[in-house]
Design an enzyme around this catalytic site. Structure first.
Site, PDB file in Angstrom:
ATOM      1  N   TRP A  81       0.904  -1.242   0.551  1.00  0.00           N
ATOM      2  CA  TRP A  81       0.282  -0.004  -0.408  1.00  0.00           C
ATOM      3  C   TRP A  81       1.288   1.481  -0.256  1.00  0.00           C
ATOM      4  O   TRP A  81       1.953   1.478   1.201  1.00  0.00           O
ATOM      5  CB  TRP A  81      -0.616  -0.535   1.072  1.00  0.00           C
ATOM      6  CG  TRP A  81      -1.696   1.166   1.564  1.00  0.00           C
ATOM      7  CD1 TRP A  81      -2.634   1.702   0.291  1.00  0.00           C
ATOM      8  CD2 TRP A  81      -1.689   1.848   2.731  1.00  0.00           C
ATOM      9  NE1 TRP A  81      -3.708   2.907   1.002  1.00  0.00           N
ATOM     10  CE2 TRP A  81      -2.687   2.756   2.235  1.00  0.00           C
ATOM     11  CE3 TRP A  81      -1.994   1.429   4.249  1.00  0.00           C
ATOM     12  CZ2 TRP A  81      -3.469   4.044   3.533  1.00  0.00           C
ATOM     13  CZ3 TRP A  81      -2.105   2.287   5.258  1.00  0.00           C
ATOM     14  CH2 TRP A  81      -2.362   3.708   4.653  1.00  0.00           C
ATOM     15  N   LYS A 127     -12.933  -1.014   6.149  1.00  0.00           N
ATOM     16  CA  LYS A 127     -13.052  -1.885   5.251  1.00  0.00           C
ATOM     17  C   LYS A 127     -14.590  -2.744   5.507  1.00  0.00           C
ATOM     18  O   LYS A 127     -15.655  -2.814   4.826  1.00  0.00           O
ATOM     19  CB  LYS A 127     -12.511  -2.474   4.055  1.00  0.00           C
ATOM     20  CG  LYS A 127     -11.896  -1.913   3.634  1.00  0.00           C
ATOM     21  CD  LYS A 127     -10.371  -0.388   3.611  1.00  0.00           C
ATOM     22  CE  LYS A 127     -10.718  -0.708   3.972  1.00  0.00           C
ATOM     23  NZ  LYS A 127      -9.089   0.286   4.392  1.00  0.00           N
ATOM     24  N   ASP A 172      -0.400  -5.087   9.397  1.00  0.00           N
ATOM     25  CA  ASP A 172      -1.458  -4.486   9.308  1.00  0.00           C
ATOM     26  C   ASP A 172      -2.690  -5.177   8.815  1.00  0.00           C
ATOM     27  O   ASP A 172      -2.556  -5.945   7.556  1.00  0.00           O
ATOM     28  CB  ASP A 172      -0.541  -3.275   7.920  1.00  0.00           C
ATOM     29  CG  ASP A 172      -1.923  -2.457   8.207  1.00  0.00           C
ATOM     30  OD1 ASP A 172      -2.907  -2.297   8.286  1.00  0.00           O
ATOM     31  OD2 ASP A 172      -1.399  -1.611   6.942  1.00  0.00           O
TER      32      ASP A 172
HETATM   33  N1  PLA Z   1      -3.174  -0.112   5.617  1.00  0.00           N
HETATM   34  C1  PLA Z   1      -3.498  -1.079   4.777  1.00  0.00           C
HETATM   35  C2  PLA Z   1      -3.165  -2.085   4.046  1.00  0.00           C
HETATM   36  C3  PLA Z   1      -4.807  -0.125   3.415  1.00  0.00           C
HETATM   37  O1  PLA Z   1      -5.033  -0.612   2.126  1.00  0.00           O
HETATM   38  C4  PLA Z   1      -5.108   1.165   3.833  1.00  0.00           C
HETATM   39  C5  PLA Z   1      -6.665   1.933   2.458  1.00  0.00           C
HETATM   40  C6  PLA Z   1      -4.832   1.377   5.287  1.00  0.00           C
HETATM   41  C7  PLA Z   1      -4.034   0.327   6.246  1.00  0.00           C
HETATM   42  C8  PLA Z   1      -5.770   2.769   5.981  1.00  0.00           C
HETATM   43  O2  PLA Z   1      -6.975   2.390   6.532  1.00  0.00           O
HETATM   44  P1  PLA Z   1      -7.387   3.477   7.335  1.00  0.00           P
HETATM   45  O3  PLA Z   1      -6.818   4.464   7.766  1.00  0.00           O
HETATM   46  O4  PLA Z   1      -9.196   4.096   6.205  1.00  0.00           O
HETATM   47  O5  PLA Z   1      -8.231   2.135   8.077  1.00  0.00           O
HETATM   48  N2  PLA Z   1      -6.218   1.664   1.265  1.00  0.00           N
HETATM   49  C9  PLA Z   1      -7.288   2.092   1.175  1.00  0.00           C
HETATM   50  C10 PLA Z   1      -7.257   3.376   1.219  1.00  0.00           C
HETATM   51  C11 PLA Z   1      -8.506   1.898   0.608  1.00  0.00           C
HETATM   52  C12 PLA Z   1      -6.344   4.538   0.935  1.00  0.00           C
HETATM   53  O6  PLA Z   1      -5.008   4.620   0.873  1.00  0.00           O
HETATM   54  O7  PLA Z   1      -6.075   5.266   1.901  1.00  0.00           O
HETATM   55  C13 PLA Z   1      -7.139   2.222  -0.914  1.00  0.00           C
HETATM   56  O8  PLA Z   1      -7.558   1.955  -1.532  1.00  0.00           O
HETATM   57  O9  PLA Z   1      -5.913   1.247  -1.376  1.00  0.00           O
END
Ligand code: PLA
Length: 429
Positions: free
Chosen positions: A159, A276, A240
């Site tokens: 991510w 999510k 995570d």
């Molecule tokens: N960790 C991972 C692996 C994630 O994919 C995301 C969210 C988070 C943490 C953090 O989410 P939160 O802070 O909202 O609880 N990833 C998303 C959104 C869904 C983003 O980038 O913020 C994504 O589209 O990858």
């Protein structure tokens, strides 16, 4: 600032130079005059571009936000019911610095297991966090504060925000191999080599389930080998867990990797998010936990986490925490939640099948087997940034340039259009 106020600033108040017209005004603005616009976020920037596109055909499969089969955002029925129960009954006082005790208790049961001996022995230091991002950031700051010379090993790919989080916490980053572009699966052998070759006692960031962006997780057997090797090397695993329930449809099964590490006697860190799996995206509800040696250490660690939180945001928001504790603390609401998580996961699996079938029916020369092999919210399609650009420019389809498709945004209504566009941009590759 009100329009009148702006007018006065432009024209200047009698006796004072107008803003922008004198050297005094220039030097006032100069300390940030050199600031350039920041690079667009690779994920949330996609949503901005999508919103700005007037095309009625546009499709957003960028950010990982669940949609129903009509493409509409979803508020779970268990959340609506929890809100009905909460409404008008509680005050708006500050939560403690560490957040809601009830919400933390329920979160720990979800991650560590209802009957966890570590919960009974009070060995887990935990605080409510600003969703998964906030939990990761608190941990990174804690790591920096108490082991300033340490580094973090991050999977490639991961991510995108993981890199920002540990960068801003001033923790140097190393990477470990994870994904094989040829097989579109796990590069287990290389991953194990990198784990073995890292200096003893290294920190590793692991996705507990439904790896983002690849949708590729180790098998149970592989997790056991990883855990074993971590023991040998005395590495510290930080999980995570942003998608508990989204991999298999069952939050209990999705905690398997963590449970394996716990069985093997590791101390772990864990970031949980309800964005999510409970659809609480904007409520920023999450939890950071660190399994300690004993209760005394857990008390100390929690107090330090609170001390990191206090100057940043003082204490976490109350509403999402109440929703979470109301749902997880009530057997009837919890079972409704489990059903709803399963139905979200199932709709995504259905869309994986539909996307693959559509591409195969179009006679695509490429293999799309990985769409149905990968799990969780995302399909790591293998498309190049240039192919993604074509999807956006020619078809108004918005996704991250690494080729990641958020399957949560695919619907019965848009899957045919999406498949056709993907076929158009990939058929000659
Ligand atoms: N960790 C991972 C692996 C994630 O994919 C995301 C969210 C988070 C943490 C953090 O989410 P939160 O802070 O909202 O609880 N990833 C998303 C959104 C869904 C983003 O980038 O913020 C994504 O589209 O990858």
């Amino acid at each position: 600032m009100a329009a009148i106020g702006r007018g006065i600033l432009r024209r200047g108040i009698v006796g004072l130079p107008a803003v922008g017209s004198g050297s005094a005004a220039r030097s006032m603005a100069s300390w940030f005059g050199h600031v350039e616009p920041a690079a667009k976020d690779p994920i949330l920037g996609v949503t901005e571009a999508f919103l700005a596109d007037p095309s009625p055909e546009k499709v957003n499969v960028g950010v990982g936000a669940y949609r129903d089969d009509n493409g509409k955002p979803v508020v779970l029925e268990c959340v609506r019911e929890a809100e009905r129960r909460i409404a008008g009954r509680l005050n708006m006082e500050y939560l403690p610095m560490g957040g809601s005790i009830k919400m933390i208790e329920e979160s720990l049961k979800l991650a560590y297991g209802d009957d966890s001996e570590f919960i009974k022995d009070k060995r887990i230091a935990a605080v409510q966090a600003l969703s998964g991002t906030g939990a990761c950031r608190l941990f990174a700051d804690f790591q920096k504060r108490f082991l300033p010379d340490s580094q973090i090993y991050i999977p490639i790919p991961t991510w995108s925000n993981h890199h920002n989080i540990w960068r801003d916490a001033n923790v140097p980053q190393r990477t470990f191999r994870y994904y094989h572009p040829d097989t579109k699966g796990l590069d287990f052998a290389s991953m194990m080599d990198d784990i073995k070759n890292a200096p003893n006692g290294s920190f590793f960031l692991l996705h507990a389930c439904a790896h983002n962006p690849t949708g590729v997780d180790p098998s149970e057997e592989q997790w056991r080998e990883i855990s074993y090797q971590f023991k040998v090397k005395k590495h510290f695993p930080f999980f995570d867990m942003a998608y508990q329930g989204f991999a298999s449809g069952d939050p209990e099964k999705d905690a398997k990797a963590i449970r394996i590490f716990l069985e093997d006697g590791h101390q772990i860190g864990c970031a949980q998010s309800y964005a999510k799996n409970m659809g609480l995206y904007g409520q920023r509800a999450g939890c950071l936990s660190i399994l300690c040696e004993d209760e005394l250490q857990a008390v100390a660690v929690k107090s330090q986490l609170q001390q990191i939180a206090r100057p940043m945001y003082s204490n976490p928001p109350v509403h999402g925490a109440l929703v979470v504790s109301t749902i997880l603390g009530d057997p009837e609401l919890k079972s409704l939640w489990l059903k709803e998580v399963k139905s979200m996961a199932d709709r995504i699996i259905g869309m994986r099948n539909a996307l693959r079938e559509n591409l195969e029916k179009l006679g695509s020369p490429l293999s799309w087997e990985h769409i149905t092999n990968q799990i969780g919210m995302f399909c790591y399609s293998g498309m190049t940034p240039e192919q993604v650009d074509r999807l956006t420019n020619e078809f108004h389809i918005y996704m991250t340039r690494n080729g990641r498709i958020s399957m949560a945004g695919v619907t019965t209504g848009n899957v045919g259009y999406l498949a056709n566009a993907i076929h158009e941009v990939t058929k000659s590759s």
